[in-house]
Write a protein that holds these residues in place. Structure first.
Motif, PDB file in Angstrom:
ATOM      1  N   LEU A 167      50.193  31.317  26.001  1.00  0.00           N
ATOM      2  CA  LEU A 167      50.480  32.196  25.070  1.00  0.00           C
ATOM      3  C   LEU A 167      49.095  33.038  24.570  1.00  0.00           C
ATOM      4  CD1 LEU A 167      51.636  29.977  22.263  1.00  0.00           C
ATOM      5  CD2 LEU A 167      53.213  31.420  23.873  1.00  0.00           C
ATOM      6  N   GLY A 168      48.333  33.026  25.412  1.00  0.00           N
ATOM      7  CA  GLY A 168      47.529  34.207  25.046  1.00  0.00           C
ATOM      8  C   GLY A 168      47.517  35.388  26.350  1.00  0.00           C
ATOM      9  N   LYS A 169      48.340  35.224  27.203  1.00  0.00           N
ATOM     10  CA  LYS A 169      48.332  36.457  28.498  1.00  0.00           C
ATOM     11  C   LYS A 169      48.920  37.453  28.104  1.00  0.00           C
ATOM     12  CE  LYS A 169      48.997  32.982  32.234  1.00  0.00           C
ATOM     13  NZ  LYS A 169      49.793  32.439  33.063  1.00  0.00           N
ATOM     14  N   PRO A 170      48.100  38.671  28.773  1.00  0.00           N
ATOM     15  CA  PRO A 170      48.617  40.180  27.904  1.00  0.00           C
ATOM     16  C   PRO A 170      49.581  40.712  28.589  1.00  0.00           C
ATOM     17  CG  PRO A 170      47.218  39.997  30.236  1.00  0.00           C
ATOM     18  CD  PRO A 170      46.952  38.246  29.719  1.00  0.00           C
ATOM     19  N   LYS A 171      50.038  40.004  29.470  1.00  0.00           N
ATOM     20  CA  LYS A 171      51.747  39.790  30.132  1.00  0.00           C
ATOM     21  C   LYS A 171      52.342  39.072  30.612  1.00  0.00           C
ATOM     22  CE  LYS A 171      50.709  41.466  34.495  1.00  0.00           C
ATOM     23  NZ  LYS A 171      50.602  42.230  35.090  1.00  0.00           N
ATOM     24  N   GLY A 172      54.156  38.684  30.759  1.00  0.00           N
ATOM     25  CA  GLY A 172      54.702  37.735  31.333  1.00  0.00           C
ATOM     26  C   GLY A 172      55.527  37.119  30.572  1.00  0.00           C
ATOM     27  N   LEU A 173      56.438  35.608  31.075  1.00  0.00           N
ATOM     28  CA  LEU A 173      57.439  35.327  30.497  1.00  0.00           C
ATOM     29  C   LEU A 173      57.437  34.633  30.153  1.00  0.00           C
ATOM     30  CD1 LEU A 173      60.689  36.653  29.211  1.00  0.00           C
ATOM     31  CD2 LEU A 173      61.391  35.328  31.262  1.00  0.00           C
ATOM     32  N   ILE A 174      57.465  33.822  29.064  1.00  0.00           N
ATOM     33  CA  ILE A 174      57.818  32.770  28.701  1.00  0.00           C
ATOM     34  C   ILE A 174      58.775  31.937  27.843  1.00  0.00           C
ATOM     35  CG2 ILE A 174      56.633  31.078  26.526  1.00  0.00           C
ATOM     36  CD1 ILE A 174      53.790  32.709  26.622  1.00  0.00           C
ATOM     37  N   LEU A 175      59.156  30.432  28.462  1.00  0.00           N
ATOM     38  CA  LEU A 175      60.755  30.246  28.078  1.00  0.00           C
ATOM     39  C   LEU A 175      60.379  28.495  27.317  1.00  0.00           C
ATOM     40  CD1 LEU A 175      63.479  31.139  28.870  1.00  0.00           C
ATOM     41  CD2 LEU A 175      63.229  29.649  30.748  1.00  0.00           C
ATOM     42  N   TYR A 260      64.700  42.192  29.794  1.00  0.00           N
ATOM     43  CA  TYR A 260      62.831  41.181  29.315  1.00  0.00           C
ATOM     44  C   TYR A 260      61.244  41.292  30.116  1.00  0.00           C
ATOM     45  CZ  TYR A 260      65.831  39.705  25.355  1.00  0.00           C
ATOM     46  OH  TYR A 260      66.902  39.143  24.728  1.00  0.00           O
ATOM     47  N   CYS A 261      62.273  40.652  31.397  1.00  0.00           N
ATOM     48  CA  CYS A 261      61.213  40.636  32.839  1.00  0.00           C
ATOM     49  C   CYS A 261      60.645  42.698  32.858  1.00  0.00           C
ATOM     50  CB  CYS A 261      61.516  40.741  33.687  1.00  0.00           C
ATOM     51  SG  CYS A 261      62.687  38.703  34.003  1.00  0.00           S
ATOM     52  N   ASP A 262      61.666  43.649  32.777  1.00  0.00           N
ATOM     53  CA  ASP A 262      61.153  44.706  32.577  1.00  0.00           C
ATOM     54  C   ASP A 262      60.147  45.214  31.866  1.00  0.00           C
ATOM     55  OD1 ASP A 262      62.943  45.541  35.449  1.00  0.00           O
ATOM     56  OD2 ASP A 262      63.761  46.647  33.547  1.00  0.00           O
ATOM     57  N   ILE A 263      60.852  44.484  30.785  1.00  0.00           N
ATOM     58  CA  ILE A 263      59.064  44.754  29.758  1.00  0.00           C
ATOM     59  C   ILE A 263      57.875  44.254  29.936  1.00  0.00           C
ATOM     60  CG2 ILE A 263      58.092  44.241  26.980  1.00  0.00           C
ATOM     61  CD1 ILE A 263      61.471  44.439  26.431  1.00  0.00           C
ATOM     62  N   ALA A 264      58.018  43.040  30.838  1.00  0.00           N
ATOM     63  CA  ALA A 264      56.524  42.206  30.734  1.00  0.00           C
ATOM     64  C   ALA A 264      55.965  42.883  32.247  1.00  0.00           C
ATOM     65  CB  ALA A 264      57.145  40.628  31.283  1.00  0.00           C
ATOM     66  N   LEU A 265      57.255  43.276  33.327  1.00  0.00           N
ATOM     67  CA  LEU A 265      56.323  43.589  34.170  1.00  0.00           C
ATOM     68  C   LEU A 265      55.510  44.634  34.136  1.00  0.00           C
ATOM     69  CD1 LEU A 265      58.726  41.749  36.709  1.00  0.00           C
ATOM     70  CD2 LEU A 265      55.826  40.950  36.077  1.00  0.00           C
ATOM     71  N   ASN A 266      56.303  45.829  33.795  1.00  0.00           N
ATOM     72  CA  ASN A 266      56.129  47.261  33.722  1.00  0.00           C
ATOM     73  C   ASN A 266      55.853  47.738  32.434  1.00  0.00           C
ATOM     74  OD1 ASN A 266      57.558  46.979  36.059  1.00  0.00           O
ATOM     75  ND2 ASN A 266      59.524  47.583  34.580  1.00  0.00           N
ATOM     76  N   ASP A 267      55.680  47.274  31.204  1.00  0.00           N
ATOM     77  CA  ASP A 267      55.580  47.484  30.377  1.00  0.00           C
ATOM     78  C   ASP A 267      53.933  46.916  29.682  1.00  0.00           C
ATOM     79  OD1 ASP A 267      56.976  49.891  29.548  1.00  0.00           O
ATOM     80  OD2 ASP A 267      58.944  48.270  28.814  1.00  0.00           O
ATOM     81  N   GLU A 268      53.572  45.477  30.688  1.00  0.00           N
ATOM     82  CA  GLU A 268      52.899  44.569  30.907  1.00  0.00           C
ATOM     83  C   GLU A 268      52.638  44.822  28.993  1.00  0.00           C
ATOM     84  OE1 GLU A 268      49.588  46.403  32.158  1.00  0.00           O
ATOM     85  OE2 GLU A 268      50.305  46.294  34.433  1.00  0.00           O
ATOM     86  N   LYS A 269      53.695  43.820  28.567  1.00  0.00           N
ATOM     87  CA  LYS A 269      53.975  43.136  27.689  1.00  0.00           C
ATOM     88  C   LYS A 269      54.329  41.272  27.900  1.00  0.00           C
ATOM     89  CE  LYS A 269      53.382  46.817  25.143  1.00  0.00           C
ATOM     90  NZ  LYS A 269      52.516  46.996  24.516  1.00  0.00           N
ATOM     91  N   LEU A 270      53.592  40.205  26.839  1.00  0.00           N
ATOM     92  CA  LEU A 270      54.216  38.994  26.767  1.00  0.00           C
ATOM     93  C   LEU A 270      55.293  38.835  26.128  1.00  0.00           C
ATOM     94  CD1 LEU A 270      53.139  36.504  27.610  1.00  0.00           C
ATOM     95  CD2 LEU A 270      52.355  35.996  25.188  1.00  0.00           C
ATOM     96  N   VAL A 271      56.321  38.366  26.786  1.00  0.00           N
ATOM     97  CA  VAL A 271      57.790  38.171  26.053  1.00  0.00           C
ATOM     98  C   VAL A 271      58.272  36.402  26.244  1.00  0.00           C
ATOM     99  CG1 VAL A 271      60.311  38.761  26.736  1.00  0.00           C
ATOM    100  CG2 VAL A 271      58.450  40.756  27.411  1.00  0.00           C
TER     101      VAL A 271
END
Ligand SMILES: [Zn+2]
Length: 439
Positions: A167-175, A260-271
């Motif tokens: 949950l503290g990671k800067p980017k990526g996807l959590i399910l 969602y993955c584009d936001i996680a990978l390209n915009d470097e957000k945690l989703v």
């Protein structure tokens, strides 16, 4: 038509009738108190409260009335009632709710309240004629203890610490996942509460007609499907505000998951998003079944956190036993680790709790669980850490067993193993764990 037996001792319960004004309320209550259906009403409502039921369902057929309580997610049958006393009881409850007790066919909705053991509770009653007779559903609006944190939900501290790393990671996807109807919303809120919400900016992107209950410091942003909007209509503007974490309560399509993955990978957000499933690995397959671009999904996915609820055995009446070696072996517990396991106290069969006339008789009932044998629920949890080897496997296989075996070989603890910990601690029973794992 028989008179109600006079010898039944009524529980200390006080009713509050509904009505358009105070006079009607009083008139309704005054009509109910001496009515022949009142004793059964008082017994049923007190029983539902002492057993912590969430629902009461009455099914009227030509001869009998079947009565069920839903307690901690499980149905419990009560002794059948004959149609006459069932009719009297329903007339009393309808009157309490200011409904027309003569009406047996058309749908009616109302509410009444009752005070029992210093607690006042409201009941929503819905009655509706069906082909076999009538069905009555009563929601018990029990005040539940607020379960807000992962620890409240029963997650072990070590797993909480591991999840918080994700949950503290800067980017990526959590399910986030549970079985359908098995507390997904509560668990999801628990996970959101696991964020360090005072240090980063969080936004939840929600469809306007399905707005989630608010979580402190998570800002809701809505879109309107009836105006042709999707999450994609609002996220670009949102990204200009440089949020840290975006939360999407569901995955409408594979294409949206790609987004969602584009936001996680390209915009470097945690989703963070959620999907109902039977296990953490199955949650991944459910997402893959939506046909997203699997390579993006695999690259973005950091972890899956999964919960299944399990009933806690009542610690006031649980029955200790020395587990035979075969049972310990089946559970995967080393010999000598656990001296005592527990069974729940079986409630007496319905025919033993009433006499031949159908009147309740005295049987020992545990005061803590009111004879249910279980009290409240906790969670068993999985945390699947997605490794590079697992990502590679996702590209090659969508087979549950293949991915499951790989996860286990990498040290993943399954629901079963997490559940056995609860059995060993005496929080629950072997049978309850088996029941829950069979879902
Ligand atoms: Zn008990």
């Amino acid at each position: 038509m028989s008179e109600q037996p006079q010898q039944i001792e009524l529980p200390p319960i006080k009713f509050f009738a509904d009505g358009s004004d105070d006079d009607t309320k009083k008139a309704n209550l005054d009509a109910v108190l001496p009515s022949p259906g009142f004793p059964d009403t008082a017994l049923l409502i007190a029983d539902s409260l002492s057993k912590r039921a969430d629902l009461i369902v009455l099914d009227y057929s030509a001869q009998v009335v079947n009565v069920r309580l839903q307690i901690d997610g499980l149905w419990h049958e009560l002794p059948q009632k004959d149609r006459t006393s069932g009719d009297y009881m329903l007339a009393s409850m309808k009157k309490l709710a200011n409904l027309n007790y003569m009406e047996r066919r058309n749908r009616q909705e109302g509410e009444f309240a009752a005070e029992f053991l210093n607690k006042k509770t409201t009941f929503d009653i819905v009655s509706q004629g069906v082909t076999t007779g009538e069905r009555v559903v009563i929601h018990v609006n029990r005040k539940k203890p607020s379960t807000e944190t992962l620890s409240d939900l029963g997650m072990r501290q070590k797993m909480i610490d591991q999840l918080k790393v994700h949950l503290g990671k800067p980017k990526g996807l959590i399910l986030v996942s549970t079985l359908p109807g098995d507390g997904l919303t509560t668990f999801y809120r628990g996970v959101l509460n696991g964020f360090d919400r005072f240090m980063r900016d969080y936004y939840s992107i929600e469809e306007v007609s399905r707005v989630e209950e608010e979580v402190v410091n998570i800002n809701p942003v809505t879109f309107d499907e009836s105006n042709g909007q999707t999450a994609q209509s609002v996220v670009p503007d949102l990204l200009l505000r440089e949020p840290d974490v975006l939360v999407f309560p569901d995955i409408p399509s594979g294409a949206m998951l790609d987004y969602y993955c584009d936001i996680a990978l390209n915009d470097e957000k945690l989703v963070l998003t959620r999907i109902p499933a039977k296990s953490s690995v199955e949650a991944i397959l459910r997402v893959m079944a939506l046909k997203p671009t699997v390579s993006k999904f695999a690259e973005a996915l950091q972890c899956v956190t999964y919960q299944r609820t399990i009933r806690k055995v009542c610690d006031a009446c649980r029955q200790p036993f020395v587990p035979p070696p075969q049972l310990l072996q089946q559970l995967g517990l080393p010999p000598g680790r656990v001296q005592t396991l527990y069974n729940h106290t079986q409630p007496p069969p319905p025919e033993m709790s009433v006499d031949e006339k159908g009147n309740p008789v005295e049987v020992f009932v545990c005061p803590k669980c009111s004879g249910v044998g279980f009290r409240e629920r906790t969670g068993i949890f999985e945390l699947l850490n997605v490794t590079d080897a697992f990502r590679k496997a996702m590209l090659q296989s969508s087979d549950l067993q293949v991915l499951h075996n790989l996860a286990v070989s990498e040290g993943h603890l399954t629901l079963r193993e997490e559940g056995v910990v609860h059995v060993a601690k005496g929080t629950t029973t072997v049978q309850e764990l088996q029941r829950v794992l069979q879902k």
